[in-house]
Enzyme design. Structure first.
Site: not given
Length: 353
Positions: A256-260, A290-291, A313
């Site tokens: 869905g998404a990634m918190e880089n 969230h990210e 998470e």
């Protein structure tokens, strides 16, 4: 591919401190592979044996403290580093790496709408070794200093601010110490909307064929981003730890998404192509919040091993819903949480372990 065990990671963490990765990537060498050159500066606390991970198409050369090593000793994705002496060392690795079509490592996509090509990384949880050599475990944090050669007309995004030094040559500002799985680049002829907030550059990016749709929602996305950023600073004593905040909506994303840190990646289905419901807009806003929570809890403070991912998470999920409710027009997010998320917690509670 050999999978790193927790015991192996604990042993390696006791042996090593990793100080700096200097990585040079060349994305101009063809459609199937790219070149990757890495220098890793690290300290061994005692004499011992360990290994570094890399998953190359071709491993051209390696050296340790200037002495050549035999590339033929690569065993699957592990290269042994035997008889390390106490003290500081530098390992250099020169390799050709495969592009991915599955979202693992360096994903490459050509847009059927206009023929433009984009690449981006997804390194969670053990795919940095598909891009460059690394001691690939979350508790061996390091500074990452990346340089990227890209085709003419491309823009390179990274964990820090990027600068084009010559035609096609980009430098990314060195990171604070972060985990290997959080390193990120995204390169291509991006359509970008940029601004500044709280003294930092903010940007949102997508492939060119989606430009009208991003532009239609740019004010909403940036307003949510700024509002959540300000609210997190009211909650946390520690200021945002990175030098910029980019959000790239990337094609064929396998999550869905990634918190880089400094470069959050989202699946580009979040760039809506037609009219959508308020609930769908709220869902996108929750993911943005969230990210961003992960910039502190997950990126600045990071799990030692993957058995704590539930806390990483769960905290971001809670903070995302709470902060969105407090800081934006989406004031009934907890109703959505009760419908869409709470059941997950009940399922986990009655499960084993």
């Amino acid at each position: 591919m050999s999978v790193l065990t927790r015991n192996e990671a604990q042993t390696r963490a006791q042996l090593l401190d990793v100080h700096r990765y200097t990585v040079d990537l060349d994305l101009t060498t063809g459609d199937e592979t790219f070149d990757s050159r890495t220098a890793i500066r690290f300290t061994a606390h005692t004499a011992g044996d360990t290994f570094v991970e890399i998953k190359p198409e071709t491993l051209r050369s390696l050296s340790l403290d200037g002495q050549p090593l035999d590339p033929e000793r690569l065993d699957d994705n592990r290269y042994p580093l035997d008889h390390l002496t106490p003290g500081t060392h530098e390992l250099t690795v020169d390799a050709t790496m495969h592009y991915s079509r599955t979202g693992e490592g360096m994903h490459r996509f050509t847009d059927p709408a206009d023929g433009e090509t984009y690449v981006y990384t997804q390194l969670f949880l053990d795919d940095v070794q598909r891009v460059f050599a690394a001691f690939d475990q979350p508790d061996l944090k390091s500074v990452f200093d990346l340089t990227v050669t890209a085709p003419t007309g491309w823009t390179v995004l990274g964990n820090g601010t990027t600068t084009r030094t010559t035609d096609g040559r980009w430098t990314i500002a060195p990171t604070p110490p972060i985990s290997t799985y959080l390193v990120a680049i995204a390169a291509g002829p991006w359509h970008s909307v940029t601004t500044h907030h709280a003294g930092l550059p903010f940007g949102i990016h997508c492939r060119r064929s989606l430009a009208p749709h991003l532009d239609a929602d740019a004010d909403e996305i940036l307003d949510i981003t700024r509002s959540c950023y300000d609210r997190f600073h009211e909650k946390f004593d520690e200021p945002y730890p990175f030098d910029s905040y980019d959000q790239a909506f990337v094609p064929e994303f396998n999550a869905g998404a990634m918190e880089n840190p400094g470069l959050v990646t989202f699946r580009d289905e979040f760039i809506y192509r037609s009219a959508v419901t308020d609930t769908e807009r709220q869902t996108r806003a929750v993911v943005i919040a969230h990210e961003m929570a992960h910039m502190w809890f997950g990126d600045l403070v990071t799990l030692t091993w993957w058995d704590d991912i539930w806390l990483n998470e769960s905290f971001a999920e809670y903070m995302g819903y709470q902060t969105l409710t407090e800081a934006t027009c989406f004031t009934d997010t907890w109703t959505d949480f009760g419908v869409a998320r709470k059941g997950w917690g009940y399922d986990a509670e009655v499960g084993p372990g």
